[in-house]
Design an enzyme around this catalytic site. Sequence first.
Site, PDB file in Angstrom:
ATOM      1  N   TYR A  53     -40.951  17.307  50.003  1.00 34.30           N
ATOM      2  CA  TYR A  53     -40.806  18.611  49.088  1.00 34.30           C
ATOM      3  C   TYR A  53     -39.432  18.882  48.610  1.00 34.30           C
ATOM      4  O   TYR A  53     -38.573  19.635  49.140  1.00 34.30           O
ATOM      5  CB  TYR A  53     -41.252  19.848  49.828  1.00 34.30           C
ATOM      6  CG  TYR A  53     -42.737  19.553  50.354  1.00 34.30           C
ATOM      7  CD1 TYR A  53     -43.651  18.639  49.740  1.00 34.30           C
ATOM      8  CD2 TYR A  53     -43.204  20.472  51.287  1.00 34.30           C
ATOM      9  CE1 TYR A  53     -44.968  18.435  50.405  1.00 34.30           C
ATOM     10  CE2 TYR A  53     -44.474  20.037  51.757  1.00 34.30           C
ATOM     11  CZ  TYR A  53     -45.441  19.381  51.291  1.00 34.30           C
ATOM     12  OH  TYR A  53     -46.522  19.200  51.719  1.00 34.30           O
ATOM     13  N   HIS A 128     -47.756  11.285  56.109  1.00 37.03           N
ATOM     14  CA  HIS A 128     -48.120  12.183  55.016  1.00 37.03           C
ATOM     15  C   HIS A 128     -49.456  11.570  54.212  1.00 37.03           C
ATOM     16  O   HIS A 128     -50.374  12.478  53.911  1.00 37.03           O
ATOM     17  CB  HIS A 128     -46.984  12.219  53.979  1.00 37.03           C
ATOM     18  CG  HIS A 128     -46.765  13.549  53.065  1.00 37.03           C
ATOM     19  ND1 HIS A 128     -45.706  14.051  52.586  1.00 37.03           N
ATOM     20  CD2 HIS A 128     -47.917  14.303  52.636  1.00 37.03           C
ATOM     21  CE1 HIS A 128     -46.168  15.120  51.828  1.00 37.03           C
ATOM     22  NE2 HIS A 128     -47.220  15.139  52.076  1.00 37.03           N
ATOM     23  N   SER A 208     -53.420  23.083  50.276  1.00 41.45           N
ATOM     24  CA  SER A 208     -53.873  23.893  49.052  1.00 41.45           C
ATOM     25  C   SER A 208     -55.003  24.541  49.179  1.00 41.45           C
ATOM     26  O   SER A 208     -55.926  24.688  48.536  1.00 41.45           O
ATOM     27  CB  SER A 208     -53.990  22.834  47.870  1.00 41.45           C
ATOM     28  OG  SER A 208     -52.953  22.281  47.388  1.00 41.45           O
ATOM     29  N   PRO A 209     -55.141  25.573  50.190  1.00 45.10           N
ATOM     30  CA  PRO A 209     -56.325  26.208  50.608  1.00 45.10           C
ATOM     31  C   PRO A 209     -56.728  27.363  49.475  1.00 45.10           C
ATOM     32  O   PRO A 209     -58.080  27.503  49.444  1.00 45.10           O
ATOM     33  CB  PRO A 209     -55.816  26.857  51.885  1.00 45.10           C
ATOM     34  CG  PRO A 209     -54.480  27.139  51.910  1.00 45.10           C
ATOM     35  CD  PRO A 209     -54.047  25.826  51.199  1.00 45.10           C
ATOM     36  N   LEU A 210     -55.698  27.579  48.701  1.00 42.09           N
ATOM     37  CA  LEU A 210     -56.139  28.687  47.599  1.00 42.09           C
ATOM     38  C   LEU A 210     -56.196  27.919  46.427  1.00 42.09           C
ATOM     39  O   LEU A 210     -56.664  28.516  45.229  1.00 42.09           O
ATOM     40  CB  LEU A 210     -55.018  29.509  47.501  1.00 42.09           C
ATOM     41  CG  LEU A 210     -54.717  30.220  48.915  1.00 42.09           C
ATOM     42  CD1 LEU A 210     -53.584  31.223  48.834  1.00 42.09           C
ATOM     43  CD2 LEU A 210     -55.941  31.155  49.194  1.00 42.09           C
ATOM     44  N   GLY A 211     -56.374  26.663  46.335  1.00 45.23           N
ATOM     45  CA  GLY A 211     -56.564  25.902  45.016  1.00 45.23           C
ATOM     46  C   GLY A 211     -55.413  25.330  44.526  1.00 45.23           C
ATOM     47  O   GLY A 211     -55.399  24.367  43.509  1.00 45.23           O
ATOM     48  N   GLY A 212     -54.245  25.335  45.357  1.00 50.51           N
ATOM     49  CA  GLY A 212     -52.911  24.889  44.777  1.00 50.51           C
ATOM     50  C   GLY A 212     -51.946  25.790  43.841  1.00 50.51           C
ATOM     51  O   GLY A 212     -52.671  26.738  43.340  1.00 50.51           O
ATOM     52  N   ALA A 216     -53.933  29.183  42.396  1.00 47.55           N
ATOM     53  CA  ALA A 216     -54.301  30.036  43.572  1.00 47.55           C
ATOM     54  C   ALA A 216     -54.314  31.338  42.938  1.00 47.55           C
ATOM     55  O   ALA A 216     -55.125  32.224  43.592  1.00 47.55           O
ATOM     56  CB  ALA A 216     -53.193  29.942  44.333  1.00 47.55           C
ATOM     57  N   GLY A 217     -53.697  31.982  41.994  1.00 47.73           N
ATOM     58  CA  GLY A 217     -53.721  33.336  41.429  1.00 47.73           C
ATOM     59  C   GLY A 217     -54.918  33.765  40.985  1.00 47.73           C
ATOM     60  O   GLY A 217     -55.319  34.795  41.105  1.00 47.73           O
TER      61      GLY A 217
HETATM   62  N1  LIG Z   1     -50.566  16.881  53.020  1.00 44.57           N
HETATM   63  C1  LIG Z   1     -50.488  16.991  51.611  1.00 44.57           C
HETATM   64  O1  LIG Z   1     -50.555  15.928  50.991  1.00 44.57           O
HETATM   65  C2  LIG Z   1     -50.233  18.280  50.904  1.00 44.57           C
HETATM   66  C3  LIG Z   1     -50.512  18.474  49.466  1.00 44.57           C
HETATM   67  C4  LIG Z   1     -50.141  19.707  49.168  1.00 44.57           C
HETATM   68  C5  LIG Z   1     -49.829  20.896  49.789  1.00 44.57           C
HETATM   69  N2  LIG Z   1     -49.467  20.485  51.280  1.00 44.57           N
HETATM   70  C6  LIG Z   1     -49.065  21.783  51.949  1.00 44.57           C
HETATM   71  O2  LIG Z   1     -50.080  22.514  51.854  1.00 44.57           O
HETATM   72  C7  LIG Z   1     -49.635  23.925  51.526  1.00 44.57           C
HETATM   73  C8  LIG Z   1     -50.083  24.893  50.691  1.00 44.57           C
HETATM   74  O3  LIG Z   1     -50.571  24.123  49.303  1.00 44.57           O
HETATM   75  P1  LIG Z   1     -50.142  24.641  47.956  1.00 44.57           P
HETATM   76  O4  LIG Z   1     -48.902  25.343  48.155  1.00 44.57           O
HETATM   77  O5  LIG Z   1     -50.058  23.477  47.205  1.00 44.57           O
HETATM   78  O6  LIG Z   1     -51.062  25.501  47.508  1.00 44.57           O
HETATM   79  P2  LIG Z   1     -52.007  26.978  48.014  1.00 44.57           P
HETATM   80  O7  LIG Z   1     -51.377  27.249  49.084  1.00 44.57           O
HETATM   81  O8  LIG Z   1     -53.322  26.606  47.410  1.00 44.57           O
HETATM   82  O9  LIG Z   1     -51.353  27.639  47.067  1.00 44.57           O
HETATM   83  C9  LIG Z   1     -49.851  28.263  46.766  1.00 44.57           C
HETATM   84  C10 LIG Z   1     -49.794  29.404  45.808  1.00 44.57           C
HETATM   85  O10 LIG Z   1     -50.641  30.561  46.317  1.00 44.57           O
HETATM   86  C11 LIG Z   1     -50.069  31.648  46.188  1.00 44.57           C
HETATM   87  N3  LIG Z   1     -50.424  32.517  47.024  1.00 44.57           N
HETATM   88  C12 LIG Z   1     -50.564  32.369  48.396  1.00 44.57           C
HETATM   89  N4  LIG Z   1     -51.001  33.304  48.937  1.00 44.57           N
HETATM   90  C13 LIG Z   1     -51.427  34.303  48.216  1.00 44.57           C
HETATM   91  C14 LIG Z   1     -52.189  35.390  48.068  1.00 44.57           C
HETATM   92  N5  LIG Z   1     -52.544  35.864  49.284  1.00 44.57           N
HETATM   93  N6  LIG Z   1     -52.588  36.022  47.003  1.00 44.57           N
HETATM   94  C15 LIG Z   1     -52.122  35.507  45.690  1.00 44.57           C
HETATM   95  N7  LIG Z   1     -51.612  34.253  45.713  1.00 44.57           N
HETATM   96  C16 LIG Z   1     -51.319  33.771  46.959  1.00 44.57           C
HETATM   97  C17 LIG Z   1     -48.719  31.462  45.979  1.00 44.57           C
HETATM   98  O11 LIG Z   1     -47.794  32.078  45.100  1.00 44.57           O
HETATM   99  P3  LIG Z   1     -46.333  32.495  45.043  1.00 44.57           P
HETATM  100  O12 LIG Z   1     -45.581  31.233  44.792  1.00 44.57           O
HETATM  101  O13 LIG Z   1     -46.329  33.528  43.750  1.00 44.57           O
HETATM  102  O14 LIG Z   1     -45.971  32.899  46.149  1.00 44.57           O
HETATM  103  C18 LIG Z   1     -48.397  30.054  45.817  1.00 44.57           C
HETATM  104  O15 LIG Z   1     -47.849  29.347  44.711  1.00 44.57           O
HETATM  105  C19 LIG Z   1     -47.957  23.327  50.729  1.00 44.57           C
HETATM  106  O16 LIG Z   1     -47.283  24.493  50.660  1.00 44.57           O
HETATM  107  C20 LIG Z   1     -47.719  22.245  51.620  1.00 44.57           C
HETATM  108  O17 LIG Z   1     -47.016  22.568  52.712  1.00 44.57           O
HETATM  109  C21 LIG Z   1     -49.697  19.159  51.665  1.00 44.57           C
END
Ligand SMILES: NC(=O)c1ccc[n+]([C@@H]2O[C@H](COP(=O)([O-])OP(=O)(O)OC[C@H]3O[C@@H](n4cnc5c(N)ncnc54)[C@H](OP(=O)(O)O)[C@@H]3O)[C@@H](O)[C@H]2O)c1
Length: 285
Positions: A53, A128, A208-212, A216-217
Amino acid sequence: MEFRRIGDVEVSAIGLGGMPMSIEGRPDEERSVRTIHAALDAGVTLIDTADAYHLYANDDGHNETLIARALSSYGGDTSSVLVATKGGHLRPGDGSWTLNGSPAYLKEACEASLKRLGVDAIGLYQFHRPDPKTPYEDSVGAIRDLLDAGKIRMAGISNANPEQIRLAREILGGRLVSVQNQFSPAFRGSEPELELCHELDIAFLPWSPLGGIGQAGDLGGRFAPFAEVAAAHGVSPQRVCLAWMLARSPVVIPIPGASRPASIQDSAAAVDLELTGDELELLSR
Ligand SMILES: NC(=O)c1ccc[n+]([C@@H]2O[C@H](COP(=O)([O-])OP(=O)(O)OC[C@H]3O[C@@H](n4cnc5c(N)ncnc54)[C@H](OP(=O)(O)O)[C@@H]3O)[C@@H](O)[C@H]2O)c1
């Protein structure tokens, strides 16, 4: 805060994903530190990171360093915080993500993560992503060696299919404590892995539980049932999404990413949102 279990460690049922604070579009460090502190204030005790990251060729481990700094500058007790990092992915700095799952590389990567996190042993170290150039058993064998050497306390895998989960379990036994796969309203393809983790009592961390980032927004706009249930409860669709996941199984621990305090504050409150059976059924369709 509600707690769940990863191996022998109790963690908050909602974790913080660190990726948005270190890749493309990342904020300045001051806002990131405020975001991590807001997570800790909200009772979050699981922070997910990875050495990959980062953005530029020469800033590997940007997120690990950031998290270590934020933990050391936090006013409260951080002894119960589990930092879960990963090795096996690389970013050469041109925007791409490459792979190296060779045992020698994973051991080197782990040493670098230990230094950046400033710990004697990493709480949870995750492989990973499978590397087609290295037999999976060899990569997981390296993780077993890291456990045996005391470099890492617990082991996890990521982006694994059911066959790989079973193979990793054969190699690591009960020391395989988590599987981190993509899972969200937009991507439900990891249902078989979620079911298997439930059956084996291994923590399942939806990424990416919120769609990434970037999607996500607009979760409510893209998935009407989530907007509908959110309106009925007067909360955000994102909070509904996380509550829905938590209700899927006690092994599920979502790790929503954030780069703003308000995002993780809203997400952490999902532990207090109770959805009815009918709502859960609607969201699962
Ligand atoms: N193992 C893997 O291959 C892999 C791949 C991808 C991700 N990951 C891990 O999974 C984590 C989560 O995935 P992600 O960050 O890709 O995607 P995500 O959690 O689906 O979405 C992240 C975005 O959601 C927004 N958000 C979070 N909470 C919110 C809420 N309550 N209301 C509105 N918007 C909200 C954030 O906005 P703001 O930025 O504006 O706060 C952030 O940019 C990563 O951070 C990483 O640690 C792992």
